[in-house]
Design a protein around this motif. Structure first.
Motif, mmCIF file in Angstrom:
data_model
loop_
_atom_site.group_PDB
_atom_site.id
_atom_site.type_symbol
_atom_site.label_atom_id
_atom_site.label_comp_id
_atom_site.label_asym_id
_atom_site.label_seq_id
_atom_site.Cartn_x
_atom_site.Cartn_y
_atom_site.Cartn_z
ATOM 1 N N TYR A 60 91.723 -31.373 26.874
ATOM 2 C CA TYR A 60 91.116 -32.637 26.410
ATOM 3 C C TYR A 60 91.448 -33.615 27.243
ATOM 4 C CZ TYR A 60 90.242 -30.563 21.816
ATOM 5 O OH TYR A 60 89.388 -29.806 20.510
ATOM 6 N N ASN A 148 89.144 -40.300 19.640
ATOM 7 C CA ASN A 148 89.929 -39.374 19.751
ATOM 8 C C ASN A 148 91.014 -39.347 20.766
ATOM 9 O OD1 ASN A 148 88.324 -36.555 19.013
ATOM 10 N ND2 ASN A 148 87.070 -38.158 19.306
ATOM 11 N N THR A 285 89.663 -30.855 16.660
ATOM 12 C CA THR A 285 91.005 -31.474 16.459
ATOM 13 C C THR A 285 91.793 -31.164 15.167
ATOM 14 O OG1 THR A 285 90.353 -33.309 17.681
ATOM 15 C CG2 THR A 285 92.320 -33.507 16.767
#
Length: 328
Positions: A60, A148, A285
């Motif tokens: 990520y 995010n 997530t």
């Protein structure tokens, strides 16, 4: 933080309303119920799961250009609205769900709805649906990315503050949050200038990592809950009520973001981006992070609302995006 619902699967969901990833998750959930991992096999899977989560959050960080996040902050009114919908409006709705009596919705499912409300937005799904709605795609990409990045810190923080207050100790570990979530992400961001281009150019690698980790977490969480007897009181009626509650939460967010964006003076394209980013929650997530934040029995109960909401948001946003596209 990109979610696993890539454009291809999202367009399929827009047409057929069934995400293949959800089908796979349901399959491993059934496997965890019927053939739970025990003994040495369970111990080995726990180690593999930890390693997979660390790799997931490293990737990520490695594939997310920091400059894109910084540049996107310039449209502060739209980006602030997206963050407000994700981390204020939805958590408030999650807290309101906690007022439901046990006879309506079981405590572990209410906990899952609250956890769901604290997650960041999806990336791919919200961007694709924004495009379908003829919205501001660039703003959607930036808003989902900022959501995010913030979620790496905000979600565990909000879980610690809100969920402990409403549900009591949940078995999370601060060291687990730091070592399995935050540290790998930071390392990925530090190395991003050197490895980011390669990671982004090999999308199948990250897609496989995303999905494999989600499926592994889903199986191990349900398996551990099965062994511990956490599912003994779950009924079909409870599942129907959960779907109804998630549907109401999603409907409220869709209405508030669309009309709230109008009151803020956002144009149609920006309102479309606000609706799609502000109303979606990241399965990618949610499940891995739950494995770190909660004890195994709690993680399994928390996973179910996340999965249900994920499928609802795909089906509903597919319809909403097409309707918004016709608005002038």
């Amino acid at each position: 933080m990109p979610s696993p619902d890539r454009p291809r699967s999202t367009f399929a969901a827009a047409k057929g309303w069934v995400d293949p990833l959800v089908v796979l998750i349901v399959a491993v959930l059934v496997l965890g119920l019927l053939v739970p991992a025990t003994g040495t096999f369970a111990d080995v899977l726990a180690v593999v799961r930890t390693c997979a989560i660390v790799l997931l959050f490293f990737l990520y960080g490695a594939r997310m250009p920091t400059r894109e996040v910084v540049d996107g902050l310039r449209n502060w009114r739209l980006q602030g609205s997206m963050l407000g919908a994700t981390y204020v409006l939805l958590p408030v709705l999650g807290l309101l769900v906690q007022l439901l009596p046990d006879a309506v919705l079981a405590p572990e499912l209410r906990t899952g709805v609250l956890y769901l409300s604290l997650l960041p937005s999806t990336v791919q799904s919200s961007v694709v649906f924004t495009s379908v709605a003829r919205g501001n795609v660039a703003a959607a990409i930036t808003g989902a990315t900022i959501s995010n990045v913030a979620g790496i810190v905000l979600t565990p923080l909000l879980v610690g503050v809100l969920m402990t207050a409403t549900s009591g100790p949940l078995g999370g570990s601060l060291s687990g949050i730091l070592l399995q979530l935050l540290l790998p992400f930071v390392v990925g961001q530090v190395l991003q200038p050197w490895v980011g281009g390669w990671v982004r150019a090999h999308a199948p690698l990250t897609r496989t990592t995303d999905r494999a980790t989600i499926l592994l977490v889903a199986y191990t969480s349900v398996s551990q809950a099965t062994v511990s007897g956490a599912w003994d009181h779950l009924t079909a009626v409870a599942l129907v009520v959960l779907v109804a509650v998630c549907a109401v939460v999603l409907a409220v967010v869709l209405v508030v973001t669309w009309w709230g964006g109008k009151r803020l003076g956002l144009d149609r394209a920006d309102r479309a981006a606000l609706v799609m980013v502000g109303s979606t929650k990241s399965l990618a997530t949610g499940l891995p992070m739950a494995a770190v934040l909660f004890s195994p029995a709690v993680a399994a109960g928390v996973a179910l609302p996340v999965i249900v909401f994920h499928q609802l948001q795909l089906a509903t946003c597919a319809v909403v995006a097409r309707r918004v596209a016709r608005v002038e």
